[in-house]
Design a protein around this motif. Structure first.
Motif, PDB file in Angstrom:
ATOM      1  N   ALA A  79       0.828  -1.207   0.000  1.00 20.65           N
ATOM      2  CA  ALA A  79       0.000   0.000   0.000  1.00 20.65           C
ATOM      3  C   ALA A  79       0.864   1.259   0.000  1.00 20.65           C
ATOM      4  CB  ALA A  79      -0.937   0.005   1.212  1.00 20.65           C
ATOM      5  N   GLY A  80       2.042   1.160   0.564  1.00 18.43           N
ATOM      6  CA  GLY A  80       2.924   2.317   0.637  1.00 18.43           C
ATOM      7  C   GLY A  80       3.882   2.425  -0.526  1.00 18.43           C
ATOM      8  N   ASN A  81       3.899   1.450  -1.434  1.00 20.26           N
ATOM      9  CA  ASN A  81       4.817   1.472  -2.574  1.00 20.26           C
ATOM     10  C   ASN A  81       4.133   0.817  -3.765  1.00 20.26           C
ATOM     11  OD1 ASN A  81       6.884   1.369  -4.414  1.00 20.26           O
ATOM     12  ND2 ASN A  81       8.374   0.429  -3.045  1.00 20.26           N
ATOM     13  N   SER A  82       3.662   1.626  -4.676  1.00 22.41           N
ATOM     14  CA  SER A  82       2.955   1.101  -5.850  1.00 22.41           C
ATOM     15  C   SER A  82       3.897   0.381  -6.811  1.00 22.41           C
ATOM     16  CB  SER A  82       2.247   2.251  -6.584  1.00 22.41           C
ATOM     17  OG  SER A  82       3.186   3.234  -7.015  1.00 22.41           O
ATOM     18  N   ASN A  83       5.211   0.475  -6.570  1.00 20.63           N
ATOM     19  CA  ASN A  83       6.170  -0.208  -7.432  1.00 20.63           C
ATOM     20  C   ASN A  83       6.298  -1.685  -7.099  1.00 20.63           C
ATOM     21  OD1 ASN A  83       7.021   2.208  -8.843  1.00 20.63           O
ATOM     22  ND2 ASN A  83       8.102   2.786  -6.968  1.00 20.63           N
ATOM     23  N   LEU A  84       5.747  -2.101  -5.963  1.00 25.09           N
ATOM     24  CA  LEU A  84       5.833  -3.499  -5.563  1.00 25.09           C
ATOM     25  C   LEU A  84       4.729  -4.308  -6.232  1.00 25.09           C
ATOM     26  CD1 LEU A  84       6.575  -3.150  -1.737  1.00 25.09           C
ATOM     27  CD2 LEU A  84       8.186  -3.357  -3.638  1.00 25.09           C
ATOM     28  N   LYS A  85       5.053  -5.541  -6.562  1.00 26.38           N
ATOM     29  CA  LYS A  85       4.126  -6.425  -7.261  1.00 26.38           C
ATOM     30  C   LYS A  85       3.962  -7.707  -6.454  1.00 26.38           C
ATOM     31  CE  LYS A  85       3.532  -8.678 -11.776  1.00 26.38           C
ATOM     32  NZ  LYS A  85       4.168  -8.889 -13.121  1.00 26.38           N
ATOM     33  N   ASP A  86       2.745  -7.990  -6.033  1.00 28.06           N
ATOM     34  CA  ASP A  86       2.477  -9.158  -5.191  1.00 28.06           C
ATOM     35  C   ASP A  86       2.232 -10.390  -6.055  1.00 28.06           C
ATOM     36  OD1 ASP A  86       1.824 -10.965  -3.260  1.00 28.06           O
ATOM     37  OD2 ASP A  86       0.214  -9.794  -2.346  1.00 28.06           O
ATOM     38  N   VAL A  87       3.176 -11.324  -6.009  1.00 25.75           N
ATOM     39  CA  VAL A  87       3.037 -12.589  -6.748  1.00 25.75           C
ATOM     40  C   VAL A  87       3.199 -13.763  -5.787  1.00 25.75           C
ATOM     41  CG1 VAL A  87       3.747 -11.690  -8.988  1.00 25.75           C
ATOM     42  CG2 VAL A  87       5.490 -12.489  -7.380  1.00 25.75           C
ATOM     43  N   GLY A  88       2.880 -13.548  -4.500  1.00 24.77           N
ATOM     44  CA  GLY A  88       3.046 -14.597  -3.504  1.00 24.77           C
ATOM     45  C   GLY A  88       4.481 -14.697  -3.031  1.00 24.77           C
ATOM     46  N   GLU A  89       4.731 -15.681  -2.183  1.00 21.57           N
ATOM     47  CA  GLU A  89       6.063 -15.895  -1.623  1.00 21.57           C
ATOM     48  C   GLU A  89       6.571 -17.297  -1.946  1.00 21.57           C
ATOM     49  OE1 GLU A  89       5.893 -15.216   2.543  1.00 21.57           O
ATOM     50  OE2 GLU A  89       5.431 -13.070   2.361  1.00 21.57           O
ATOM     51  N   PRO A  90       7.892 -17.476  -2.025  1.00 23.01           N
ATOM     52  CA  PRO A  90       8.446 -18.824  -2.214  1.00 23.01           C
ATOM     53  C   PRO A  90       8.195 -19.682  -0.973  1.00 23.01           C
ATOM     54  CG  PRO A  90      10.067 -17.103  -2.699  1.00 23.01           C
ATOM     55  CD  PRO A  90       8.927 -16.444  -1.992  1.00 23.01           C
ATOM     56  N   ALA A  91       8.449 -20.964  -1.102  1.00 21.47           N
ATOM     57  CA  ALA A  91       8.358 -21.873   0.050  1.00 21.47           C
ATOM     58  C   ALA A  91       9.452 -21.544   1.052  1.00 21.47           C
ATOM     59  CB  ALA A  91       8.474 -23.315  -0.421  1.00 21.47           C
ATOM     60  N   THR A  92       9.283 -22.018   2.282  1.00 17.56           N
ATOM     61  CA  THR A  92      10.309 -21.813   3.314  1.00 17.56           C
ATOM     62  C   THR A  92      11.040 -23.106   3.644  1.00 17.56           C
ATOM     63  OG1 THR A  92       8.663 -22.149   5.057  1.00 17.56           O
ATOM     64  CG2 THR A  92       9.071 -19.884   4.354  1.00 17.56           C
ATOM     65  N   THR A  93      10.480 -24.249   3.255  1.00 13.89           N
ATOM     66  CA  THR A  93      11.123 -25.541   3.513  1.00 13.89           C
ATOM     67  C   THR A  93      11.218 -26.324   2.209  1.00 13.89           C
ATOM     68  OG1 THR A  93       8.998 -26.592   4.024  1.00 13.89           O
ATOM     69  CG2 THR A  93      10.218 -25.622   5.871  1.00 13.89           C
ATOM     70  N   GLY A  94      12.041 -27.394   2.260  1.00 11.48           N
ATOM     71  CA  GLY A  94      12.208 -28.228   1.077  1.00 11.48           C
ATOM     72  C   GLY A  94      12.976 -27.534  -0.033  1.00 11.48           C
ATOM     73  N   LEU A  95      13.758 -26.521   0.312  1.00  6.60           N
ATOM     74  CA  LEU A  95      14.499 -25.764  -0.689  1.00  6.60           C
ATOM     75  C   LEU A  95      15.844 -26.427  -0.980  1.00  6.60           C
ATOM     76  CD1 LEU A  95      13.857 -22.163   0.716  1.00  6.60           C
ATOM     77  CD2 LEU A  95      12.605 -23.339  -1.093  1.00  6.60           C
ATOM     78  N   PRO A  96      16.291 -26.431  -2.234  1.00 11.57           N
ATOM     79  CA  PRO A  96      17.612 -27.004  -2.545  1.00 11.57           C
ATOM     80  C   PRO A  96      18.716 -26.156  -1.927  1.00 11.57           C
ATOM     81  CG  PRO A  96      16.642 -25.949  -4.482  1.00 11.57           C
ATOM     82  CD  PRO A  96      15.577 -25.972  -3.432  1.00 11.57           C
ATOM     83  N   ILE A  97      19.682 -26.833  -1.314  1.00 12.20           N
ATOM     84  CA  ILE A  97      20.749 -26.119  -0.600  1.00 12.20           C
ATOM     85  C   ILE A  97      22.146 -26.592  -0.994  1.00 12.20           C
ATOM     86  CG2 ILE A  97      19.324 -25.556   1.407  1.00 12.20           C
ATOM     87  CD1 ILE A  97      20.525 -27.990   2.820  1.00 12.20           C
ATOM     88  N   THR A  98      22.248 -27.409  -2.037  1.00 10.59           N
ATOM     89  CA  THR A  98      23.565 -27.828  -2.533  1.00 10.59           C
ATOM     90  C   THR A  98      23.557 -27.781  -4.049  1.00 10.59           C
ATOM     91  OG1 THR A  98      22.946 -30.179  -2.578  1.00 10.59           O
ATOM     92  CG2 THR A  98      23.992 -29.357  -0.573  1.00 10.59           C
ATOM     93  N   GLY A  99      24.770 -27.684  -4.621  1.00 10.49           N
ATOM     94  CA  GLY A  99      24.885 -27.670  -6.068  1.00 10.49           C
ATOM     95  C   GLY A  99      24.577 -26.315  -6.655  1.00 10.49           C
TER      96      GLY A  99
END
Length: 301
Positions: A79-99
Motif C-alpha cells: 500500500a505504501g509502494n505502488s512499485n511493488l508487485k504481489d506474486v506470492g512468496e516462495p516456500a520456506t522448507t524443502g528448498l535445494p541447498i547444494t549444487g
C-alpha cells in the motif's frame, strides 16, 4: 496326648510345606512372566517384519533439500509502494541447498545469458528468483541502469530502483572486504571483490533483497562490499559487456546511468532444475555469509 517332640515335628513340617508352596508359586509366576515377555517379543518381531516387508522403513534422504525452515520472507507494505508487485512468496522448507541451478536470461541485445546460481551459498536468493521466474515476474522488464561499479542492474519491473515483489529477504554470501596495502589501497595481488561475470543481488534499502540483481561486466574492487553474490555468468558474458558499453543519459535523478538509445529488455528469464554435482564452483570469489532478516520496509528491490 502327643509329646512335646511330636508337636515340634508337626510345626516344622507345616512350616516346610508353606515354604515349598511359596517357592512353587513364585516359580509359576516366573514361568508366566517369561512366557508373556516371549509372546510380546514375538508379536513385536512379527509386526516389525510386516512393516519392513511393506516398506515402512524405506527412506531415501534427499541431501539436496532442507526439511527445516531455510529462508525467512519479510512482507513488504504494498500500500505504501505502488512499485511493488504481489506474486506470492516462495516456500520456506524443502528448498535445494547444494549444487547449482541454471538461469537463462534472454534479452533484446543478443544471445541468451546463462548463469549458475549457487545453491550452497545463496539458497534464498535462488529460491526467490526461481519463484519469481515461475510467475513471469521478469519477463518484458528493463535493465534500467548501467552502474559506475561496472555492472548492469536488472530485475525491477518499475524501472525505478524501488520496485520488486511484496517480500524481502536477508543478505547471503556477502564477500569479505579486501585487505588494504600500506598505501591504503587494495593489495596488488588481491583478487577483485566482484570479478567480471559475477551475479549479485542489489537492494533498496540494503539488506532487504527482493528481485533486483546486477551482473558485472568488469572486475570491481571495493573496501565496502554491498552486493551479496548469488552466482556467475557461464555463457553470454560478451552480451553483458556489450550492454555495459552502451552510452548513458541522465535517469532523471542526476545520474547518467540510463541506457541512451536502446532499452535493454529482458524478454524472458527462466530457472532450471537443481544440478547436484556442478563441474565448477558457482561462487566466483571467496566470501562469507551474512544472515539476519531485515525489518519490513516500504521499499524492496
Amino acid at each position: 496326648m502327643a509329646s512335646s517332640r511330636d508337636r515340634q515335628r508337626k510345626l516344622a513340617r507345616a512350616k516346610l510345606d508353606r515354604q515349598l508352596a511359596r517357592r512353587a508359586s513364585a516359580a509359576k509366576r516366573r514361568r508366566q512372566i517369561r512366557a508373556g515377555v516371549g509372546t510380546a517379543l514375538i508379536l513385536v518381531l512379527v509386526i516389525a517384519g510386516s512393516a519392513w516387508a511393506l516398506g515402512a522403513f524405506d527412506h531415501e534422504p534427499d541431501e539436496n533439500t532442507a526439511a527445516n525452515e531455510v529462508c525467512l520472507w519479510t512482507p513488504q507494505n504494498t500500500a505504501g509502494n505502488s512499485n511493488l508487485k504481489d506474486v506470492g512468496e516462495p516456500a520456506t522448507t524443502g528448498l535445494p541447498i547444494t549444487g547449482t541451478r541454471p538461469m537463462t536470461i534472454a534479452t533484446n541485445q543478443g544471445a541468451p545469458i546463462s548463469v549458475e546460481l549457487n545453491l550452497a551459498s545463496a539458497p534464498c536468493a535462488a529460491a526467490s528468483i526461481a519463484h519469481l521466474a515461475s510467475q513471469s515476474f521478469y519477463d518484458n522488464t528493463k535493465c534500467h541502469e548501467i552502474m559506475a561499479e561496472g555492472a548492469v542492474r536488472c530485475g525491477d519491473p518499475s524501472g525505478t530502483g524501488l520496485g520488486g515483489p511484496a517480500y524481502s529477504f536477508h543478505d547471503e554470501n556477502m564477500p569479505n572486504a579486501p585487505e588494504a596495502s600500506p598505501s591504503a589501497s587494495p593489495a596488488p595481488d588481491e583478487p577483485p571483490t566482484y570479478p567480471k561475470g559475477t551475479v549479485a543481488m542489489i537492494a533498496n534499502p540494503p539488506g532487504a533483497n527482493g528481485s533486483q540483481f546486477v551482473i558485472f561486466f568488469k572486475d570491481h574492487t571495493t573496501a565496502e562490499p554491498k552486493f551479496p553474490i548469488i552466482g556467475r555468468v557461464t555463457e553470454g558474458l560478451d552480451v553483458v559487456e556489450k550492454i555495459g558499453a552502451l552510452p548513458t543519459v541522465d535517469n532523471g535523478s542526476g545520474e547518467k546511468v540510463k541506457p541512451k538509445d536502446d532499452d535493454v529488455v529482458i524478454q524472458s528469464l527462466t530457472v532450471g532444475e537443481p544440478v547436484l554435482d556442478p563441474a565448477s564452483p558457482a561462487d566466483p570469489t571467496p566470501s562469507s555469509a551474512a544472515s539476519g532478516a531485515p525489518e519490513a520496509s516500504t521499499n524492496a528491490s
